[in-house]
Design a protein around this motif. Structure first.
Motif, PDB file in Angstrom:
ATOM      1  N   LYS B  12      12.883   7.284  -5.375  1.00  0.00           N
ATOM      2  CA  LYS B  12      12.439   6.361  -4.656  1.00  0.00           C
ATOM      3  C   LYS B  12      13.370   5.204  -4.732  1.00  0.00           C
ATOM      4  O   LYS B  12      14.242   4.949  -5.604  1.00  0.00           O
ATOM      5  CB  LYS B  12      11.146   5.924  -5.009  1.00  0.00           C
ATOM      6  N   VAL B  14      13.265   1.115  -3.712  1.00  0.00           N
ATOM      7  CA  VAL B  14      12.338  -0.168  -3.478  1.00  0.00           C
ATOM      8  C   VAL B  14      13.315  -1.189  -3.223  1.00  0.00           C
ATOM      9  O   VAL B  14      14.191  -1.564  -3.459  1.00  0.00           O
ATOM     10  CB  VAL B  14      11.664  -0.366  -4.729  1.00  0.00           C
ATOM     11  N   ALA B 112      10.799   8.052  -9.439  1.00  0.00           N
ATOM     12  CA  ALA B 112       9.869   7.093  -8.963  1.00  0.00           C
ATOM     13  C   ALA B 112       8.974   6.389 -10.385  1.00  0.00           C
ATOM     14  O   ALA B 112       8.501   5.477 -10.246  1.00  0.00           O
ATOM     15  CB  ALA B 112       8.883   7.955  -8.274  1.00  0.00           C
ATOM     16  N   ALA B 113       8.949   7.372 -11.423  1.00  0.00           N
ATOM     17  CA  ALA B 113       7.979   6.864 -12.604  1.00  0.00           C
ATOM     18  C   ALA B 113       8.732   5.475 -13.023  1.00  0.00           C
ATOM     19  O   ALA B 113       7.875   4.673 -13.589  1.00  0.00           O
ATOM     20  CB  ALA B 113       7.930   7.876 -13.525  1.00  0.00           C
ATOM     21  N   ASP B 114      10.286   5.798 -12.975  1.00  0.00           N
ATOM     22  CA  ASP B 114      10.820   4.575 -13.860  1.00  0.00           C
ATOM     23  C   ASP B 114      10.846   3.550 -12.922  1.00  0.00           C
ATOM     24  O   ASP B 114      10.583   2.180 -13.492  1.00  0.00           O
ATOM     25  CB  ASP B 114      12.177   5.176 -13.732  1.00  0.00           C
ATOM     26  N   VAL B 115      10.896   3.628 -11.490  1.00  0.00           N
ATOM     27  CA  VAL B 115      10.780   2.513 -10.523  1.00  0.00           C
ATOM     28  C   VAL B 115       9.506   1.871 -10.641  1.00  0.00           C
ATOM     29  O   VAL B 115       9.338   0.603 -10.841  1.00  0.00           O
ATOM     30  CB  VAL B 115      11.082   2.913  -9.175  1.00  0.00           C
ATOM     31  N   ASP B 116       8.436   2.952 -10.695  1.00  0.00           N
ATOM     32  CA  ASP B 116       7.086   2.021 -10.654  1.00  0.00           C
ATOM     33  C   ASP B 116       6.910   1.174 -11.871  1.00  0.00           C
ATOM     34  O   ASP B 116       5.975   0.486 -11.690  1.00  0.00           O
ATOM     35  CB  ASP B 116       6.187   3.323 -10.608  1.00  0.00           C
ATOM     36  N   THR B 119       8.113  -2.326 -10.898  1.00  0.00           N
ATOM     37  CA  THR B 119       7.781  -2.651  -9.577  1.00  0.00           C
ATOM     38  C   THR B 119       6.363  -2.331  -9.178  1.00  0.00           C
ATOM     39  O   THR B 119       5.690  -2.983  -8.350  1.00  0.00           O
ATOM     40  CB  THR B 119       8.452  -2.134  -8.338  1.00  0.00           C
ATOM     41  N   GLY B 120       5.653  -1.833 -10.091  1.00  0.00           N
ATOM     42  CA  GLY B 120       4.297  -1.208  -9.656  1.00  0.00           C
ATOM     43  C   GLY B 120       3.168  -2.218  -9.325  1.00  0.00           C
ATOM     44  O   GLY B 120       2.145  -1.820  -8.622  1.00  0.00           O
ATOM     45  N   ASP B 121       3.302  -3.478  -9.809  1.00  0.00           N
ATOM     46  CA  ASP B 121       2.178  -4.490  -9.622  1.00  0.00           C
ATOM     47  C   ASP B 121       2.420  -5.241  -8.510  1.00  0.00           C
ATOM     48  O   ASP B 121       1.614  -5.946  -8.224  1.00  0.00           O
ATOM     49  CB  ASP B 121       2.155  -5.517 -10.730  1.00  0.00           C
ATOM     50  N   ARG B 124       2.471  -4.877  -1.485  1.00  0.00           N
ATOM     51  CA  ARG B 124       3.544  -4.816  -0.103  1.00  0.00           C
ATOM     52  C   ARG B 124       3.998  -5.787   0.544  1.00  0.00           C
ATOM     53  O   ARG B 124       3.058  -6.664   0.721  1.00  0.00           O
ATOM     54  CB  ARG B 124       2.636  -3.517   0.579  1.00  0.00           C
TER      55      ARG B 124
END
Lengths: 125, 125
Positions: B12, B14, B112-116, B119-121, B124
């Protein structure tokens, strides 16, 4: 970002969103970014010189809005009549819209004067 | 758009905007599109296979928001610590912001797991 201005060698991309979908700012941004990448790839295949000219000019972009899908389809026809490249963004429909919804029309890169001739009256997003 | 899901091979991008700038939806969309094209070009130079994997997965993107430039700088450092590619968008300042203003940080494409993890918190856009 350097700009070429009034010498007729300025290139631009226009990203046109469908107002009736009432997308969030984030969703609209993602659709516009999809369109920009699709236009980039299409230009890289078709006319690398034009792509490089657009990039050298600061990859000028603007986001505009139409009301309906019919308006977007009319814009696509007007662009094609002037040989301006277009791409359609269809959303995967995971969040705000149904799968396959056409959310955005991207135009260009093309000479700013040509693009303005078909998009010049549209309001900014 | 096909998605890879839970197999760890989903990629992904972001696109993170600065809330304090209070950009219009159209201006935010243009900054996000700039970032997407810059990330595309950087990935094409660095790791075409990763770029193709991201494209094959439907060039997944999401737009998020932080409050301040300091937040965006912290995010850039966190991404670099995980070897996630980043790009800064500086606006030419023709309309809503001063020239050279850093408006957007783009991250990826990356797993995606690395980006999340960085940035996960974030909310939007």
């Amino acid at each position: 970002m350097p700009r070429k201005g009034a010498f007729g060698n300025e290139y631009k991309v226009v990203l046109v969103l469908r107002g009736e979908l009432r997308l969030t700012a984030g969703k609209a941004a993602v659709q516009a970014a999809h369109a920009a990448v699709m236009l980039y790839e299409a230009a890289a295949r078709r006319d690398r010189g034009l792509l490089d000219a657009w990039l050298a000019g600061g990859q000028k972009k603007i986001a505009l809005e139409v009301a309906t899908l019919a308006d977007l389809e009319a814009l696509d026809r007007a662009a094609k009549a002037r040989h301006i490249p277009t791409v359609w963004v269809e959303d995967a429909g995971l969040t705000e819209v149904a799968p396959g919804t056409r959310t955005c029309l991207g135009l260009g890169p093309a000479r700013a004067a040509d693009v303005d001739a078909v998009t010049g009256d549209l309001p900014r997003l």
